[in-house]
Design an enzyme around this catalytic site. Sequence first.
Site, PDB file in Angstrom:
ATOM      1  CB  SER A   9      11.530   7.864 -19.350  1.00 69.46           C
ATOM      2  OG  SER A   9      10.209   8.166 -19.026  1.00 69.46           O
ATOM      3  N   PRO A  23       3.196   8.810  -2.382  1.00 69.50           N
ATOM      4  CG  PRO A  23       1.671  10.544  -2.674  1.00 69.50           C
ATOM      5  CD  PRO A  23       2.613   9.665  -3.416  1.00 69.50           C
ATOM      6  N   GLY A  24       1.822   7.254   0.552  1.00 72.50           N
ATOM      7  CA  GLY A  24       1.163   6.062   1.045  1.00 72.50           C
ATOM      8  C   GLY A  24       1.973   4.785   0.956  1.00 72.50           C
ATOM      9  CE  LYS A  80       9.319   5.281 -16.281  1.00 72.78           C
ATOM     10  NZ  LYS A  80      10.551   5.644 -16.987  1.00 72.78           N
ATOM     11  N   GLY A  89       9.632   8.142  -2.282  1.00 70.12           N
ATOM     12  CA  GLY A  89       8.607   7.268  -2.849  1.00 70.12           C
ATOM     13  C   GLY A  89       7.279   7.978  -2.916  1.00 70.12           C
TER      14      GLY A  89
HETATM   15  P1  ADP Z   1       3.819   8.001   3.296  1.00 71.63           P
HETATM   16  O1  ADP Z   1       4.444   8.651   4.438  1.00 71.63           O
HETATM   17  O2  ADP Z   1       4.795   7.292   2.404  1.00 71.63           O
HETATM   18  O3  ADP Z   1       2.892   8.853   2.507  1.00 71.63           O
HETATM   19  P2  ADP Z   1       2.410   6.495   5.276  1.00 71.63           P
HETATM   20  O4  ADP Z   1       3.552   6.143   6.136  1.00 71.63           O
HETATM   21  O5  ADP Z   1       1.541   7.603   5.727  1.00 71.63           O
HETATM   22  O6  ADP Z   1       2.914   6.813   3.817  1.00 71.63           O
HETATM   23  O7  ADP Z   1       1.559   5.217   5.001  1.00 71.63           O
HETATM   24  C1  ADP Z   1       0.165   5.204   4.798  1.00 71.63           C
HETATM   25  C2  ADP Z   1      -0.454   4.067   5.540  1.00 71.63           C
HETATM   26  O8  ADP Z   1      -0.086   2.836   4.950  1.00 71.63           O
HETATM   27  C3  ADP Z   1      -0.006   4.007   6.963  1.00 71.63           C
HETATM   28  O9  ADP Z   1      -1.090   3.712   7.777  1.00 71.63           O
HETATM   29  C4  ADP Z   1       0.999   2.869   6.984  1.00 71.63           C
HETATM   30  O10 ADP Z   1       1.033   2.225   8.228  1.00 71.63           O
HETATM   31  C5  ADP Z   1       0.472   1.963   5.901  1.00 71.63           C
HETATM   32  N1  ADP Z   1       1.540   1.186   5.270  1.00 71.63           N
HETATM   33  C6  ADP Z   1       2.285   1.578   4.228  1.00 71.63           C
HETATM   34  N2  ADP Z   1       3.171   0.617   3.886  1.00 71.63           N
HETATM   35  C7  ADP Z   1       2.973  -0.409   4.709  1.00 71.63           C
HETATM   36  C8  ADP Z   1       3.586  -1.707   4.853  1.00 71.63           C
HETATM   37  N3  ADP Z   1       4.582  -2.110   4.071  1.00 71.63           N
HETATM   38  N4  ADP Z   1       3.149  -2.493   5.840  1.00 71.63           N
HETATM   39  C9  ADP Z   1       2.151  -2.095   6.631  1.00 71.63           C
HETATM   40  N5  ADP Z   1       1.509  -0.924   6.552  1.00 71.63           N
HETATM   41  C10 ADP Z   1       1.920  -0.066   5.593  1.00 71.63           C
END
Ligand code: ADP
Length: 774
Positions: free
Chosen positions: A671, A350-351, A714, A348
């Site tokens: 796509s 980032p974030g 999308k 997925g």
């Molecule tokens: P990734 O590893 O996918 O880049 P992270 O795990 O670092 O993302 O997530 C970024 C921030 O967003 C973290 O502080 C995480 O706790 C928060 N976060 C992401 N999704 C959720 C969710 N569904 N519920 C609560 N917090 C979330």
Amino acid sequence: MQLPLLPLRGVLVFPSMVVPLEIGRKKSLHALEQAMLGDRSLLFVAQKDTRQDAPEPDDLYQVGVIAEVKQVLKMPTGGSKVVVEGRARCRVLAIHDQGDMLSAEVEEVAEQPDVTDEVEALMHAAVDLFEVYIKNSRKMPGEASVAMNIDDPSRLADTIATNLDIRTQDKQDVLEAFDVHDRLTRVSDILSRQIELLEIEKRISGRVRRQMERTQKEYYLREQLKAIQRELGEADETEGEVAELRDRLAAMEDLAEPIHDKIEREINRLAKMSPMSAEAVVVRTYLDWLLDLPWTIRSDAHMSLAEAEDILEADHFGLKRVKERILEYLAVQSLSSNLKSPILCLVGPPGVGKTSLARSIARATGRRFVRISLGGVRDEAEIRGHRRTYIGAMPGRIIQGIRQAGTKNPLFLLDEVDKMATDFRGDPSAALLEVLDPEQNHHFSDHYVELPFDLSDVMFITTANVLHLIPRPLLDRMETITIPGYTEEEKLNIAERYLWPRQVEQHGLTDSQIHIGRPVLTRVIAQYTREAGVRHLERELGTICRKAAREIVEGKKSRVRVTMQNLSRYLGHPRVRHWAAEQNPEVGVVTGLAVTEVGGDIMAIEVTTMPGKGQLTLTGQLGDVMQESARAGYSYIRSHREHLGISEGFDESTDLHIHVPEGAIPKDGPSAGIAMATAMISALSGQRVRADIAMTGEITLRGRVLPVGGIKEKILAAHRAGITEIFIPEKNQQDLEELPANIRRQLTIHAVSHLDEVLPLALESASSETPSES
Ligand code: ADP
């Protein structure tokens, strides 16, 4: 001639030689007595086997020497010491056992005193060899050199033979050589062989001596070094250090023997080194690594699904399907007691919470959490380490992670497996495969550590931003779970329940000091961030808290309320203007949908025509697949010109230019196929495209629409941009289930299987004019 016979053991009497002998055997003493009664003459014949005490006539050689007894000395023990002088060779004709002694019938052999040229040459050769022999042999008595001055060839040969340290058999051979020519040749042969043997002996002993000298020298130098170190006060340092290392080794429980031995050997090596030497530094670092690795340490890992569910639920909002799949995965894991099931891969943008999900799994299963990023790793050695012979060598990232975890059963998150590169330095994904393979990873060998480390207790989880960049062999080993990104609504909930409270706490604030309302949060999401996940959102909320904390600490305020009006004081002007859809219908412009590394997005596809020769130009950093897709659309248009309402001969008189703005971002994939085709048709036919629609789908040469990935992302992006009608491939219809119901309700979604279904709805004036014949 009849003579008393005295058998000889181990010695031989040659003519002209004076030899001392000891006589002890009864029969021999009797023979001596008989000789003394006569003319002191005795016959000496050698025994074939020296071990025999009472030799029979057959046990004696057939050639002997007649000798005269010069002196007799009776010993108190009953034996006698005699000195005898050889007189002449003789053939033994018969031996008689007379009971108390042996006697023999002999025939004297005359010597040949003539010195021919050839004999003289042989004598020279023998003397030369004998000289070399004496020089090389340390056992040779000094008087042996008298042989050099002998003129008589027979005596010369006999003298040399007497003085050689050789087997009785060889001496007997010389004795039996009656012909002087033959005798000298034999002596020379024997000498050559003896010299060769002496040289070999010398070489061996030389080697042994040199070895001993070197060992002694080293020992001596080491002792000196120790003395010097002691003077400098360094010795204690080494000793203290070595003792400490030994203590650490002793404290490591249940260590496998090979590991223990290896560490011990290295400590011993270190003990002998100067503490300042470069080598000692290398050994010390190496030992630090070996002693720090958790060879036998494990945390108390467990698996309770109920607990795991609680923890996942408490840590994350939404993600219902993702959580379900993780729990299913954990359930399978707990059933197959070993971890031989596939590796989990969270995919997925980032974030979206991949890392934080992995952290929760670690917490739920009682494992330590470590994370390494594989982004940009292009060298096998980064996974597996460098050999210690390299300067500054280090273990690879896996072993580094294990040391960081401090246990051998952590949850090991391998971030960004899709960002690994392959080049001439070796393929890191191959090394990674070995790490992940349960058949192989119980003896993972790092080049630096050299000892195999057992990774079979580690729970590996990987993450990736996009699926299609994961190396194929790795992908085959993994079970992928896709996290598509959040809707604005979900983001709002996550911000309100998780991100905001966490930021407030992290900045040392309390709810009574700072407040932000839902509408303000919504604005932050919409105008200050543009992402599929919530990483930037969290950062923006952090910025608000930081600024507010400063105001409170500086005493300007005691309580901060973030409102629509004062939001820009904390975050500045809105940074993101949503890439809003076109306002009015236009010719040659279609809104396409894409999935980039930061999630779903919309993209404008522009086509313009100009007079030319039917050329197709593509710009905007389009990848190969996307270009091919454009050409496929173009070919479809050419072959269906009439049916599409495009004037004849366009492909000879008109050039087409397709451009996809935001050129710095590379775009690829099939796509955008139907979007590009629609834009081309619009440009060529002059029909305008509706501004409130967007589309995604691959196109074939016959105009059919094939399914594509990332539908949810999308559609969310299109919704964000204010689009109300969306065309998707028919085969993607089931993906709509993932869509939140409230968003679904706001959109009109057409699932199509052919371009012909798109055109009447997308092009403004097309529907009435296009003859339908599909
Ligand atoms: P990734 O590893 O996918 O880049 P992270 O795990 O670092 O993302 O997530 C970024 C921030 O967003 C973290 O502080 C995480 O706790 C928060 N976060 C992401 N999704 C959720 C969710 N569904 N519920 C609560 N917090 C979330």
